[in-house]
Design an enzyme around this catalytic site. Structure first.
Site, short mmCIF file in Angstrom:
data_model
loop_
_atom_site.label_atom_id
_atom_site.label_comp_id
_atom_site.label_asym_id
_atom_site.label_seq_id
_atom_site.Cartn_x
_atom_site.Cartn_y
_atom_site.Cartn_z
N SER A 1 0.81 -1.22 0.00
CA SER A 1 0.00 0.00 0.00
C SER A 1 0.84 1.26 0.00
O SER A 1 0.31 2.36 -0.18
CB SER A 1 -0.92 0.01 1.22
OG SER A 1 -0.15 -0.06 2.42
N GLU B 1 -4.49 0.35 -8.09
CA GLU B 1 -3.36 1.20 -8.48
C GLU B 1 -2.30 0.29 -9.10
O GLU B 1 -1.75 -0.59 -8.43
CB GLU B 1 -2.79 1.94 -7.28
CG GLU B 1 -3.71 3.04 -6.77
CD GLU B 1 -3.18 3.73 -5.53
OE1 GLU B 1 -3.45 4.93 -5.36
OE2 GLU B 1 -2.53 3.07 -4.70
N ASN C 1 -3.56 6.53 -0.90
CA ASN C 1 -3.09 6.58 0.48
C ASN C 1 -2.27 7.83 0.76
O ASN C 1 -2.26 8.35 1.88
CB ASN C 1 -2.27 5.33 0.81
CG ASN C 1 -3.16 4.13 1.09
OD1 ASN C 1 -4.35 4.28 1.36
ND2 ASN C 1 -2.60 2.94 1.01
N HIS D 1 -2.07 -2.60 -6.30
CA HIS D 1 -2.56 -2.26 -4.97
C HIS D 1 -4.08 -2.27 -4.96
O HIS D 1 -4.72 -1.38 -5.52
CB HIS D 1 -2.03 -0.88 -4.55
CG HIS D 1 -2.55 -0.45 -3.22
ND1 HIS D 1 -2.83 0.86 -2.92
CD2 HIS D 1 -2.86 -1.16 -2.09
CE1 HIS D 1 -3.29 0.95 -1.68
NE2 HIS D 1 -3.32 -0.26 -1.16
#
Length: 708
Positions: free
Chosen positions: A444, A477, A515, A465
């Site tokens: 992540s 992602e 994130n 991800h």
């Protein structure tokens, strides 16, 4: 009244006659845009004119020797009709939006007023204005193969404005109308399958697809002769109208927190119909509400978001032309929470042999229980044959032995977020694989490049991800390194598509896109608590933006340890923008599931309140100051994402926030909102999204004369 595709083919209504020995001359009207089923039939100004002409032709037969005795309306294969063309809707101002609604009411009303029975045969996708059109018929049949069916308008921050709010309420009752028009769209635009639509009362008969048209014609014959009538129950609600309306408004508050007016306007329109309001007045109110909503910031952002997620993302920007590798066997290493979800997804979507590897037998046992349970639930819901489920269960190997991965075409690691551990693992796994097999990390936040540099064949390494919960959030992602081959990237795109996920390519940078933005956002919100604001106060201030949850509610969903790890990674990489999150570290070290003890309501744990570091010299922030600080921080971080070329197009950032973070479509993700409220100008010196300079487009002409 919503749907669309770029350069949508022109829809025409094709007419033919069917001679019935019992019912006489029946007119079959087919909505058809002349394209295949991948291009939905939309209802633009030309389509309305064609339908109007078709109805006028039926009216002309009624006084003659061979009158039409009944009308069946259907669509081309797999598609009944979508709603208005979104490309055209996006160009309407208030006056033209009002005229578009009025014209639809006029044409659809003419069909409704025909003095002969009418039946809509819903043979495929039927959403928005297509469903409104069907409601103007006397009866509806639906094919078992039809779907999706429903009203997506509130999801797009508008309302059904071709009679949907008025007719659905009268037909279904206010409880069901509120569910399908308001609650379902707010529930991530939940649409219905054929059997669900029939149970809701949107269709009067559910018919197998194999002989759907012939059976629908027999139902029309029954309507004409009186041998069949729709089985209506009057739409009983089972609760007082006031209670239903209050519950609907509370549901809207819980979802959008007043940040978009569409659900509230839809509830008002449904209330008018439910209280016995005049139909003509209800239709006029639909016109006025559409004129109010369609030019709004929220609707414009929603149309932009729809275009990103349903059209641009499906074209897969950044996908190389190389042919993908054929993936016939998959391995997942790390069978914990994410690994088990990913294993279940790979098994269900790819239907290939799966190897689940973990060092802990108990973790493997729980992963087996999770994967078996997911398959059993699909069987219970009628989405998977029991025999097929049994076969898929038998295709999984659960083991602690990594040599079982030999022969896999793709191996994904989902172990603990520790860079050295991941780097060592992928280096060890490479020895079991041939040189063209993909090695994938679900990290992540960590460097995929650093992992790839541990390999003999670094070109095989890519990041995919996924987001938790894996079954719900559609974003992946796709993290490419400088080593990744075109075949590797093409295969990653192909796998994401087969998993029914939306891949967005991003460069290998700390925490990638979602994130990184969420952490900057959450760290800024945590600073408000440092200053003395309550956790719930901060959450409520942020939810006023229309977000589904506040930062500390989100912390419990993400997991405090994961959030603290990502925040620490970013603090190491960018200490000037990401201060070390002492508060997040407190929550992570506590072993508690989050800030709130939900067994006592939204009440913070006493330990967290006591140990969270506070600044005794600082004053708490107002709600507006909390929101402004958080949004300005996000705008600044978007500047860095673009300048660092993590992504090169702001639209990719919005796609990520919509599909990976669940940010609402009426914000358009984040960039349109920052532009609209002036934050982009203040922080960045100009807008993030620059509209192309074109000559003004007057939009479609919905004011064509009637055939009356």
């Amino acid at each position: 009244m919503a749907h669309g595709e770029p350069e949508t083919p022109v829809t025409r209504v094709l007419a033919s006659d069917h001679r019935s020995p019992t019912a006489g001359r029946l007119r079959l009207l087919t909505l058809d845009n002349g394209a295949d089923h991948t291009r939905p039939t939309t209802l633009d100004a030309a389509a309305l004119e064609s339908l109007d002409a078709a109805v006028a032709d039926i009216e002309a037969t009624l006084g003659g020797d061979d009158p039409v005795a009944g009308v069946l309306l259907t669509g081309k294969p797999y598609v009944f009709a979508a709603g208005a063309d979104l490309d055209q809707l996006g160009r309407l101002d208030a006056d033209s939006a009002r005229e578009a609604a009025r014209r639809g009411h006029e044409v659809f009303g003419r069909l409704r007023d025909l003095p002969v029975p009418t039946l809509a045969a819903i043979n495929g996708a039927c959403v928005g204005g297509g469903l409104e059109l069907a409601l103007h018929c006397d009866a509806r049949t639906v094919s078992t193969a039809a779907g999706p069916i429903g009203f997506p308008e509130v999801f797009l921050s508008i309302v059904p404005a071709w009679g949907g709010t008025q007719l659905a309420t009268r037909l279904l009752g206010s409880a069901t109308a509120l569910q399908v028009i308001v609650a379902n769209p707010l529930d991530n635009n939940r649409l219905l399958r054929a059997e669900q639509a029939q149970r809701a009362g949107l269709a009067d008969a559910l018919i197998p697809a194999v002989d759907f048209l012939e059976a629908s014609l027999r139902h029309l014959e029954g309507l004409v002769t009186g041998a069949w009538s729709p089985p209506r129950d009057g739409g009983g609600d089972g609760a007082s109208l006031d209670d239903l309306l209050a519950a609907a408004r509370k549901g809207a508050d819980d979802r959008v927190h007043g940040a978009t007016p569409a659900p509230y306007r839809a509830i008002e329109l449904i209330e008018h119909a439910a209280r016995g309001g005049d139909l003509a007045e209800g239709l006029r109110r639909e016109e006025e509400v559409l004129a109010e909503l369609l030019p709004s910031r929220q609707a414009r952002a929603a149309l932009y978001a729809y275009d990103l997620t349903q059209r641009r993302a499906k074209r897969q920007p950044g996908r190389p032309e190389a042919a993908p590798r054929d993936v016939r066997r998959v391995g997942v290493v790390g069978a914990g929470l994410m690994g088990a979800q990913l294993g279940s997804l790979f098994l269900q979507r790819l239907e290939v042999p799966l190897v689940m590897v973990d060092v802990d037998e108990q973790v493997l046992r729980r992963a087996r229980e999770r994967i078996d349970s997911d398959l059993d639930q699909r069987v219970e819901r009628g989405r998977l044959d029991a025999g097929k489920a049994g076969f898929l269960k038998s295709a999984v190997t659960y083991t602690t032995d990594t040599t079982a991965l030999a022969g896999s075409d793709l191996v994904l690691e989902a172990i603990v977020e520790d860079l050295d551990a991941k780097r060592s693992l992928v280096a060890a796994l490479e020895g079991h694989l041939d040189e063209s097999a993909l090695l994938v990390t679900n990290t992540s936040a960590l460097s995929v490049t650093h992992m790839a540099e541990a390999l003999d064949y670094p070109q095989r390494m890519v990041g995919l991800h996924f987001f938790n919960p894996v079954a719900v959030l559609p974003l992946v992602e796709l993290v490419r390194t400088k080593y990744a081959s075109a075949e590797t990237i093409a295969t990653a795109f192909d796998i994401a598509s087969r998993l029914r996920k939306t891949p967005v390519v991003c460069a290998d940078a700390p925490a990638f896109v979602v994130n990184r933005l969420l952490t900057r956002f959450m760290v800024t919100c945590a600073e408000a608590v440092d200053r003395g604001n309550d956790f719930a106060e901060v959450d409520d201030a942020i939810k006023e933006l229309g977000l589904p949850m506040g930062p500390f509610e989100l912390l419990g969903l993400v997991g405090p340890r994961v959030a603290a790890h990502v925040a620490t990674t970013l603090a190491d990489a960018f200490p000037d923008r990401f201060p070390r999150p002492a508060g997040f570290a407190v929550v992570a070290a506590s072993g508690l599931p989050g800030v709130y003890d939900w067994s006592r309501g939204r009440t913070p744990y006493e330990q967290i309140v006591a140990e969270w570091p506070r600044r005794p010299d600082a004053a708490p922030l107002s709600d507006e100051e909390i929101r402004t600080a958080a949004l300005e921080a996000v705008a600044d971080e978007i500047r860095h994402l673009l300048s660092d070329e993590v992504v090169t197009d702001p639209r990719d950032i919005d796609t990520c926030m919509l599909l990976g973070a669940g940010w609402p479509v009426f914000m358009g993700g984040i960039c349109p909102y920052l532009d609209a409220v002036g934050i982009s100008d203040r922080v960045l010196g100009g807008p993030l999204l620059v509209e192309p300079q074109e000559e003004p487009d007057p939009g479609p002409d919905f004011s064509a004369p009637s055939h009356r």
